[in-house]
Scaffold this motif. Structure first.
Motif, PDB file in Angstrom:
ATOM      1  N   VAL A  14       0.843  -1.199   0.000  1.00 10.45           N
ATOM      2  CA  VAL A  14       0.000   0.000   0.000  1.00 10.45           C
ATOM      3  C   VAL A  14       0.879   1.249   0.000  1.00 10.45           C
ATOM      4  CG1 VAL A  14      -1.716   1.339   1.296  1.00 10.45           C
ATOM      5  CG2 VAL A  14      -2.000  -1.137   1.037  1.00 10.45           C
ATOM      6  N   LEU A  17       2.341   1.676  -3.485  1.00 13.98           N
ATOM      7  CA  LEU A  17       1.352   2.189  -4.439  1.00 13.98           C
ATOM      8  C   LEU A  17       1.104   3.670  -4.214  1.00 13.98           C
ATOM      9  CD1 LEU A  17      -1.081  -0.849  -4.363  1.00 13.98           C
ATOM     10  CD2 LEU A  17       0.140  -0.019  -6.382  1.00 13.98           C
ATOM     11  N   ARG A  18       1.043   4.090  -2.954  1.00 13.19           N
ATOM     12  CA  ARG A  18       0.860   5.512  -2.653  1.00 13.19           C
ATOM     13  C   ARG A  18       2.061   6.316  -3.133  1.00 13.19           C
ATOM     14  NH1 ARG A  18      -2.941   8.422  -0.815  1.00 13.19           N
ATOM     15  NH2 ARG A  18      -2.244   8.907   1.260  1.00 13.19           N
ATOM     16  N   LEU A  22      -0.652   6.723  -6.450  1.00 16.02           N
ATOM     17  CA  LEU A  22      -2.027   6.249  -6.372  1.00 16.02           C
ATOM     18  C   LEU A  22      -2.648   6.663  -5.035  1.00 16.02           C
ATOM     19  CD1 LEU A  22      -3.663   4.590  -8.392  1.00 16.02           C
ATOM     20  CD2 LEU A  22      -3.051   2.564  -7.123  1.00 16.02           C
ATOM     21  N   MET A  27      -7.149   3.542  -5.276  1.00 15.90           N
ATOM     22  CA  MET A  27      -6.758   2.183  -4.920  1.00 15.90           C
ATOM     23  C   MET A  27      -7.987   1.373  -4.514  1.00 15.90           C
ATOM     24  SD  MET A  27      -3.692   1.111  -2.283  1.00 15.90           S
ATOM     25  CE  MET A  27      -3.007   2.746  -2.415  1.00 15.90           C
ATOM     26  N   THR A  31      -9.283  -2.011  -6.431  1.00 19.25           N
ATOM     27  CA  THR A  31      -9.162  -3.288  -5.726  1.00 19.25           C
ATOM     28  C   THR A  31     -10.486  -3.781  -5.137  1.00 19.25           C
ATOM     29  OG1 THR A  31      -8.615  -2.205  -3.627  1.00 19.25           O
ATOM     30  CG2 THR A  31      -6.759  -2.853  -5.053  1.00 19.25           C
ATOM     31  N   VAL A  57      -4.834  -6.332  -3.395  1.00 14.56           N
ATOM     32  CA  VAL A  57      -3.765  -5.321  -3.366  1.00 14.56           C
ATOM     33  C   VAL A  57      -2.526  -5.861  -4.083  1.00 14.56           C
ATOM     34  CG1 VAL A  57      -2.232  -3.976  -1.868  1.00 14.56           C
ATOM     35  CG2 VAL A  57      -4.662  -4.179  -1.303  1.00 14.56           C
ATOM     36  N   LEU A  60      -2.952  -5.559  -7.865  1.00 14.21           N
ATOM     37  CA  LEU A  60      -2.758  -4.179  -8.313  1.00 14.21           C
ATOM     38  C   LEU A  60      -1.282  -3.811  -8.264  1.00 14.21           C
ATOM     39  CD1 LEU A  60      -3.883  -1.450  -9.216  1.00 14.21           C
ATOM     40  CD2 LEU A  60      -4.237  -0.908  -6.790  1.00 14.21           C
ATOM     41  N   TYR A  61      -0.627  -4.171  -7.195  1.00 17.48           N
ATOM     42  CA  TYR A  61       0.796  -3.872  -7.021  1.00 17.48           C
ATOM     43  C   TYR A  61       1.613  -4.469  -8.169  1.00 17.48           C
ATOM     44  CZ  TYR A  61       5.233  -3.417  -4.466  1.00 17.48           C
ATOM     45  OH  TYR A  61       6.510  -3.101  -4.077  1.00 17.48           O
TER      46      TYR A  61
END
Length: 69
Positions: A14, A17-18, A22, A27, A31, A57, A60-61
Motif C-alpha cells: 500500500v 502504491l501511494r 495512487l 486504490m 481493488t 492489493v 494491483l501492485y
C-alpha cells in the motif's frame, strides 16, 4: 532472517502504491477494498488481512510493475 508477515507485506504494498502516485480512493476503486481498510493497512493498524484483501492489493501492485526486479 524472518520472513515479513502478511500484514507487513500488505503495508509495504500500500505504501509503495501511494508512493507511485495512487491515492487511497483510486486504490479502493481498483481493488474493491474499502478506503478504511487500505488506510489501516497503510498505517500498520491491520491485523490478519483477509486473503481477498491481500490478493486484491497484490494484484494491483504487480500490475503496476512495482515489484523489485
Amino acid at each position: 532472517m524472518r520472513e515479513p508477515s502478511a500484514e507487513q507485506r500488505l503495508t509495504s504494498m500500500v505504501i509503495g502504491l501511494r508512493a507511485g502516485g495512487l491515492g487511497i480512493s483510486e486504490m479502493a476503486r481498483l481493488t474493491h477494498v474499502s478506503r478504511q481498510t487500505l488506510w489501516r493497512a497503510e498505517n500498520g493498524e491491520m491485523s490478519k488481512p483477509s486473503a481477498e484483501t491481500y490478493l486484491a492489493v497484490e494484484k494491483l501492485y504487480r500490475s503496476r510493475d512495482m515489484v523489485a526486479k
